[in-house]
Scaffold this motif. Structure first.
Motif, short mmCIF file in Angstrom:
data_model
loop_
_atom_site.label_atom_id
_atom_site.label_comp_id
_atom_site.label_asym_id
_atom_site.label_seq_id
_atom_site.Cartn_x
_atom_site.Cartn_y
_atom_site.Cartn_z
N UNK A 96 0.83 -1.20 0.00
CA UNK A 96 0.00 0.00 0.00
C UNK A 96 0.87 1.25 0.00
N UNK A 97 0.29 2.32 -0.50
CA UNK A 97 0.98 3.61 -0.46
C UNK A 97 0.18 4.52 0.46
N UNK A 98 0.90 5.08 1.43
CA UNK A 98 0.27 5.96 2.40
C UNK A 98 1.08 7.26 2.35
N UNK A 103 4.31 0.54 1.93
CA UNK A 103 4.31 -0.46 3.00
C UNK A 103 3.93 -1.84 2.49
N UNK A 104 4.59 -2.86 3.08
CA UNK A 104 4.16 -4.24 2.84
C UNK A 104 2.85 -4.45 3.61
N UNK A 152 -4.12 2.10 -2.80
CA UNK A 152 -3.85 3.54 -2.72
C UNK A 152 -2.90 4.00 -3.81
N UNK A 153 -2.81 3.23 -4.90
CA UNK A 153 -1.88 3.61 -5.98
C UNK A 153 -2.34 4.93 -6.59
#
Ligand SMILES: [Zn+2]
Length: 302
Positions: A96-98, A103-104, A152-153
């Protein structure tokens, strides 16, 4: 067309030979698995490049240096429009992208791959400028594992997700490209500058006496248990059959990768393949495939 095919890095080759013969500590095993998986993903990407015509040149697996900074390029495409830089990630599972954080699925943060890509692009650009060359560069981060999801791409054209890859490549292939001598010169210059391997690549320490000797099955990776029968070796585990010569030469290649400083002698290969091959069989394989130097017990093969 692929001008420079991808080959395994020396550290991957060594670890591949080492792993069945030595119990690697967890950290080293993990490192080896990552190298192997990365290479597999890159080869999968290369399959897509094979369908491009001669109007594109692809250089795979480059290691270049600019101002004492090394940078690695998974694939560099040369077209009439300019250069295409591809960083291939064969991640599996969810990520995920935050914000800026990648993050894995277990929450562990990884190095932002976009930053790595930008660094690579910037170093390549300065590397070329240094040589008086100005080609536009487009850089892409390619995720090509079919079981990869990026939550969250962002809508970022730099990132190519597995579901976008086929269409992206199709579009790229349809771009008109006519190469001239400046493109070929550029490719030659890059190939000349390419370094064989990272000078300080990590390789776990090992000694000859630590390793399990014997012949490994080329199909399933287990050690062969029985001697040859009519010039053939059969794996008791998977029943794969291989010609004795081919198995002996394959084992010799492993020996040379792991111990490049050692001379190839009958005794060396006999011991390395023990207890599967007889000394007479080893001698026959060596004399048929190599040139003998020296005499008697000091003789070796090149
Ligand atoms: Zn087998």
């Amino acid at each position: 067309m692929i001008l420079k095919p991808r080959i395994e890095s020396p550290e991957l080759l060594i670890l591949r030979c080492l792993s069945p013969r030595k119990q690697l500590v967890e950290k080293d095993h993990h490192y080896y698995e990552n190298l192997e998986k990365g290479f597999e993903g890159e080869k999968k990407f290369d399959e897509l490049l094979e369908t491009f015509t001669e109007d594109w040149l692809f250089l795979n697996g480059l290691l270049l240096e600019h101002n004492n900074s090394l940078f690695q390029i998974d694939t560099l495409g040369i077209s009439q429009e300019g250069l295409y830089l591809f960083d291939v990630k064969y991640y599996e599972g969810d990520m995920s992208i935050d914000g800026e954080l990648w993050k894995y699925s277990n929450g562990t943060v990884l190095k932002n791959p976009l930053h790595q890509l930008q660094r690579c692009e910037s170093l390549l650009s300065r590397f070329l400028q240094d040589k008086g060359l100005h080609f536009p560069i487009k850089a892409y981060l390619v995720f090509n594992h079919p079981h990869f999801t990026l939550y969250g791409a962002p809508r970022n054209p730099t990132i190519i997700l597995p579901t976008q890859l086929q269409y992206f490549m199709k579009k790229l292939k349809s771009v008109k490209s006519v190469l001239n001598s400046s493109h070929k010169k550029l490719a030659d210059m890059i190939l000349t500058a390419n370094l064989p391997s990272y000078p300080n690549a990590y390789i776990p320490k090992y000694e000859y006496s630590d390793l399990t000797r014997g012949i490994i099955c080329s199909s399933c990776g287990s050690f062969l248990k029985s001697k040859s029968h009519f010039g053939k070796l059969t794996c008791q585990h998977c029943l794969h059959v291989e010609q004795l010569d081919s198995a002996a030469l394959r084992s010799l290649r492993e020996f040379q990768i792991l111990f490049p400083e050692r001379k190839v002698t009958t005794n060396a290969l006999f011991d390395w393949c023990s207890p599967i091959l007889s000394k007479r069989q080893v001698q026959k394989v060596l004399s048929e495939n190599f040139e003998r130097k020296g005499h008697g017990k000091y003789s070796y093969y090149v």
